[in-house]
Write a protein that holds these residues in place. Structure first.
Motif, PDB file in Angstrom:
ATOM      1  N   THR A 204      36.821  41.764  31.062  1.00  0.00           N
ATOM      2  CA  THR A 204      35.683  42.351  31.777  1.00  0.00           C
ATOM      3  C   THR A 204      35.517  41.803  33.194  1.00  0.00           C
ATOM      4  O   THR A 204      34.600  42.206  33.902  1.00  0.00           O
ATOM      5  N   VAL A 205      36.402  40.883  33.614  1.00  0.00           N
ATOM      6  CA  VAL A 205      36.371  40.431  35.005  1.00  0.00           C
ATOM      7  C   VAL A 205      36.665  41.627  35.903  1.00  0.00           C
ATOM      8  O   VAL A 205      37.582  42.409  35.652  1.00  0.00           O
ATOM      9  N   GLY A 206      35.872  41.789  36.950  1.00  0.00           N
ATOM     10  CA  GLY A 206      35.995  42.956  37.808  1.00  0.00           C
ATOM     11  C   GLY A 206      37.188  42.913  38.740  1.00  0.00           C
ATOM     12  O   GLY A 206      37.755  41.847  39.030  1.00  0.00           O
ATOM     13  N   ALA A 207      37.555  44.082  39.232  1.00  0.00           N
ATOM     14  CA  ALA A 207      38.717  44.207  40.114  1.00  0.00           C
ATOM     15  C   ALA A 207      38.481  43.554  41.470  1.00  0.00           C
ATOM     16  O   ALA A 207      39.437  43.292  42.211  1.00  0.00           O
ATOM     17  N   CYS A 208      37.226  43.278  41.819  1.00  0.00           N
ATOM     18  CA  CYS A 208      36.922  42.650  43.109  1.00  0.00           C
ATOM     19  C   CYS A 208      37.206  41.155  43.113  1.00  0.00           C
ATOM     20  O   CYS A 208      37.145  40.508  44.157  1.00  0.00           O
ATOM     21  N   VAL A 209      37.516  40.583  41.954  1.00  0.00           N
ATOM     22  CA  VAL A 209      37.697  39.138  41.824  1.00  0.00           C
ATOM     23  C   VAL A 209      39.161  38.775  42.034  1.00  0.00           C
ATOM     24  O   VAL A 209      40.056  39.339  41.390  1.00  0.00           O
ATOM     25  N   ASN A 210      39.412  37.809  42.911  1.00  0.00           N
ATOM     26  CA  ASN A 210      40.754  37.272  43.122  1.00  0.00           C
ATOM     27  C   ASN A 210      41.001  36.209  42.055  1.00  0.00           C
ATOM     28  O   ASN A 210      40.227  35.272  41.906  1.00  0.00           O
ATOM     29  N   GLN A 211      42.099  36.346  41.310  1.00  0.00           N
ATOM     30  CA  GLN A 211      42.365  35.474  40.163  1.00  0.00           C
ATOM     31  C   GLN A 211      43.625  34.637  40.371  1.00  0.00           C
ATOM     32  O   GLN A 211      44.380  34.391  39.433  1.00  0.00           O
ATOM     33  N   THR A 212      43.819  34.138  41.587  1.00  0.00           N
ATOM     34  CA  THR A 212      45.093  33.486  41.921  1.00  0.00           C
ATOM     35  C   THR A 212      44.975  32.020  42.319  1.00  0.00           C
ATOM     36  O   THR A 212      45.996  31.368  42.542  1.00  0.00           O
ATOM     37  N   VAL A 213      43.767  31.469  42.422  1.00  0.00           N
ATOM     38  CA  VAL A 213      43.646  30.115  42.968  1.00  0.00           C
ATOM     39  C   VAL A 213      43.798  29.056  41.877  1.00  0.00           C
ATOM     40  O   VAL A 213      43.498  29.296  40.702  1.00  0.00           O
ATOM     41  N   GLU A 214      44.268  27.881  42.269  1.00  0.00           N
ATOM     42  CA  GLU A 214      44.299  26.736  41.366  1.00  0.00           C
ATOM     43  C   GLU A 214      42.892  26.163  41.292  1.00  0.00           C
ATOM     44  O   GLU A 214      42.164  26.102  42.287  1.00  0.00           O
ATOM     45  N   GLU A 215      42.480  25.747  40.092  1.00  0.00           N
ATOM     46  CA  GLU A 215      41.112  25.273  39.936  1.00  0.00           C
ATOM     47  C   GLU A 215      40.867  23.956  40.667  1.00  0.00           C
ATOM     48  O   GLU A 215      41.771  23.146  40.842  1.00  0.00           O
ATOM     49  N   ASN A 216      39.627  23.790  41.125  1.00  0.00           N
ATOM     50  CA  ASN A 216      39.137  22.539  41.717  1.00  0.00           C
ATOM     51  C   ASN A 216      39.895  22.124  42.972  1.00  0.00           C
ATOM     52  O   ASN A 216      40.050  20.924  43.244  1.00  0.00           O
ATOM     53  N   GLU A 217      40.375  23.086  43.750  1.00  0.00           N
ATOM     54  CA  GLU A 217      41.106  22.781  44.974  1.00  0.00           C
ATOM     55  C   GLU A 217      40.549  23.599  46.139  1.00  0.00           C
ATOM     56  O   GLU A 217      41.017  24.695  46.442  1.00  0.00           O
ATOM     57  N   GLY A 218      39.526  23.040  46.795  1.00  0.00           N
ATOM     58  CA  GLY A 218      38.922  23.726  47.923  1.00  0.00           C
ATOM     59  C   GLY A 218      39.772  23.705  49.169  1.00  0.00           C
ATOM     60  O   GLY A 218      39.395  24.293  50.189  1.00  0.00           O
ATOM     61  N   THR A 219      40.922  23.035  49.097  1.00  0.00           N
ATOM     62  CA  THR A 219      41.846  23.011  50.229  1.00  0.00           C
ATOM     63  C   THR A 219      42.590  24.329  50.401  1.00  0.00           C
ATOM     64  O   THR A 219      43.219  24.552  51.429  1.00  0.00           O
ATOM     65  N   ASN A 220      42.536  25.191  49.406  1.00  0.00           N
ATOM     66  CA  ASN A 220      43.199  26.495  49.499  1.00  0.00           C
ATOM     67  C   ASN A 220      42.550  27.296  50.638  1.00  0.00           C
ATOM     68  O   ASN A 220      41.341  27.509  50.637  1.00  0.00           O
ATOM     69  N   PRO A 221      43.325  27.759  51.614  1.00  0.00           N
ATOM     70  CA  PRO A 221      42.745  28.522  52.734  1.00  0.00           C
ATOM     71  C   PRO A 221      41.944  29.738  52.288  1.00  0.00           C
ATOM     72  O   PRO A 221      41.001  30.140  52.987  1.00  0.00           O
ATOM     73  N   LEU A 222      42.282  30.335  51.135  1.00  0.00           N
ATOM     74  CA  LEU A 222      41.532  31.489  50.651  1.00  0.00           C
ATOM     75  C   LEU A 222      40.067  31.150  50.383  1.00  0.00           C
ATOM     76  O   LEU A 222      39.188  32.013  50.473  1.00  0.00           O
ATOM     77  N   LEU A 223      39.809  29.888  50.050  1.00  0.00           N
ATOM     78  CA  LEU A 223      38.444  29.476  49.722  1.00  0.00           C
ATOM     79  C   LEU A 223      37.669  28.956  50.926  1.00  0.00           C
ATOM     80  O   LEU A 223      36.494  28.643  50.812  1.00  0.00           O
ATOM     81  N   GLN A 224      38.328  28.899  52.072  1.00  0.00           N
ATOM     82  CA  GLN A 224      37.697  28.320  53.257  1.00  0.00           C
ATOM     83  C   GLN A 224      37.129  29.403  54.172  1.00  0.00           C
ATOM     84  O   GLN A 224      37.401  29.447  55.366  1.00  0.00           O
ATOM     85  N   THR A 225      36.343  30.274  53.579  1.00  0.00           N
ATOM     86  CA  THR A 225      35.622  31.287  54.333  1.00  0.00           C
ATOM     87  C   THR A 225      34.160  31.230  53.926  1.00  0.00           C
ATOM     88  O   THR A 225      33.824  30.727  52.856  1.00  0.00           O
ATOM     89  N   LYS A 226      33.288  31.764  54.749  1.00  0.00           N
ATOM     90  CA  LYS A 226      31.853  31.627  54.492  1.00  0.00           C
ATOM     91  C   LYS A 226      31.359  32.477  53.333  1.00  0.00           C
ATOM     92  O   LYS A 226      30.221  32.319  52.893  1.00  0.00           O
ATOM     93  N   ASP A 227      32.205  33.360  52.795  1.00  0.00           N
ATOM     94  CA  ASP A 227      31.774  34.228  51.706  1.00  0.00           C
ATOM     95  C   ASP A 227      32.511  33.966  50.393  1.00  0.00           C
ATOM     96  O   ASP A 227      32.317  34.681  49.414  1.00  0.00           O
ATOM     97  N   ALA A 228      33.355  32.929  50.359  1.00  0.00           N
ATOM     98  CA  ALA A 228      34.116  32.609  49.145  1.00  0.00           C
ATOM     99  C   ALA A 228      33.268  31.797  48.174  1.00  0.00           C
ATOM    100  O   ALA A 228      32.411  31.004  48.569  1.00  0.00           O
ATOM    101  N   MET A 229      33.511  31.988  46.872  1.00  0.00           N
ATOM    102  CA  MET A 229      32.888  31.178  45.829  1.00  0.00           C
ATOM    103  C   MET A 229      33.834  31.099  44.647  1.00  0.00           C
ATOM    104  O   MET A 229      34.647  31.998  44.423  1.00  0.00           O
TER     105      MET A 229
END
Length: 342
Positions: A204-229
């Motif tokens: 039931t996870v929606g198509a808008c969710v990116n499911q590619t990041v490694e957990e607990n690693e905020g160093t990923n550039p994908l997570l370094q935007t003002k709208d990422a969570m």
């Protein structure tokens, strides 16, 4: 539109990130030697790999304790004489590898989730500490300081896609920007637990969710935007921020852990998970998983496992091991060594 400023505790957390960069703990990783055939060797969860690297370093008994990280070069040869296996990344992958092999290859798996339907049979989940999961976002971004379970479910099923659709947080007027929601890969224990806590499943996870990041690693550039969570282990975050247990990739980056349902996850004075958050449905036990037959066999291998992981064993009772748990952000467990079998 106005973004709610971070609360003082969250500001303190953000400041602490910079402070601990000057006092980082030891960067422990994969075994530097090939473990012996008789050593106790594990794989699995990303959330607890740093803790187990430390425990492996501090345990002085024999046979020795070793732990392979969730990510890195693959395949791996876990111990002398073992067959090579694909490196298990996450709790479920570690559990599957444990079930598919014998003690000639691996002896235990790290799991940040409890047993669930569909797990292999013949395994024992041994609880040893408590963690919790919340969510994290950029300290200077658009996300509020707090989200409810209903908000989180809406975001991860994509019925809420913009910050201004969040209307149940007092004083918060969200921007019209699109929320960039992330999850770790399928099989991650943190993902599995978080989904259960907010009432969604992999299906039931929606198509808008990116499911590619490694957990607990905020160093990923994908997570370094003002709208990422992204969901985040509270304990792992405490270990990173307050005790300096970071590497180039295993660090929070600009992310700060936020409140869920108005409950603050982190005691920023004592550097522990708050007692209030530890009583919520977002708190979880952490487990070492072994084969039940190995545990009950009554031989030297079973003795070694119980000496390490049993209710009177080293992890549960040794002062150094318990100090390691605290240093890596996790809470001691009153029923340490309790077993659930599959």
């Amino acid at each position: 539109m106005r973004t709610m400023p971070l609360s003082k505790p969250l500001i303190a957390v953000a400041i602490a990130i910079g402070a601990t960069a000057l006092a980082a703990g030891p960067a422990l990783a994969d075994p530097t030697v090939t473990p012996a055939a008789t050593d106790i060797v594990g794989v699995g969860s990303d959330t607890t790999q740093a803790l187990f690297n430390q425990l492996s370093h501090d345990y002085t008994g024999t046979p020795k304790l070793y732990s392979w990280d969730a990510t890195g070069t693959s395949p791996i040869t876990p111990k002398t004489g073992a067959k090579s296996i694909a490196r298990p990344n996450g709790s479920s992958a570690g559990i599957a590898a444990l079930a598919a092999n014998t003690s000639a290859t691996i002896d235990y798996s790290r799991s940040s989730r409890a047993p669930k339907t569909g797990d292999p049979t013949g395994l024992s989940f041994i609880a040893y500490a408590k963690d919790a999961v919340s969510w994290a976002a950029d300290a200077s971004g658009d996300a509020p300081a707090n989200l409810t379970t209903a908000d989180l479910k809406g975001i991860y099923t994509c019925s809420i896609t913009k910050w201004n659709q969040i209307t149940d947080i007092s004083g918060y007027t969200g921007s019209a920007n699109t929320i960039q929601a992330f999850l770790p890969q399928v099989g991650s224990g943190t993902r599995s637990f978080f989904e259960g806590a907010i009432g969604v499943t992999d299906a039931t996870v929606g198509a808008c969710v990116n499911q590619t990041v490694e957990e607990n690693e905020g160093t990923n550039p994908l997570l370094q935007t003002k709208d990422a969570m992204v969901p985040y282990s509270v304990g792992h975050y405490i270990g990173q921020v307050y005790f300096g247990h970071t590497t180039a990739t295993d660090a929070p980056g600009p992310l700060t852990v936020r409140q869920t349902n108005g409950v603050t996850p982190i005691d920023t004075v004592n550097h522990v998970i708050t007692s209030a958050y530890a009583q919520t449905t977002y708190a979880r036990n952490l487990y070492t998983v072994v084969r039940t037959a190995d545990w009950n066999k009554g031989d030297a291998h079973a003795t070694a496992l119980k000496t390490l992981f049993g209710s009177t064993g080293w992890v549960c009772k040794n002062t150094t091991a318990q100090a390691d748990l605290k240093s890596y952000g996790f809470l001691s467990l009153a029923l340490c060594g309790g077993i659930t079998t599959t």
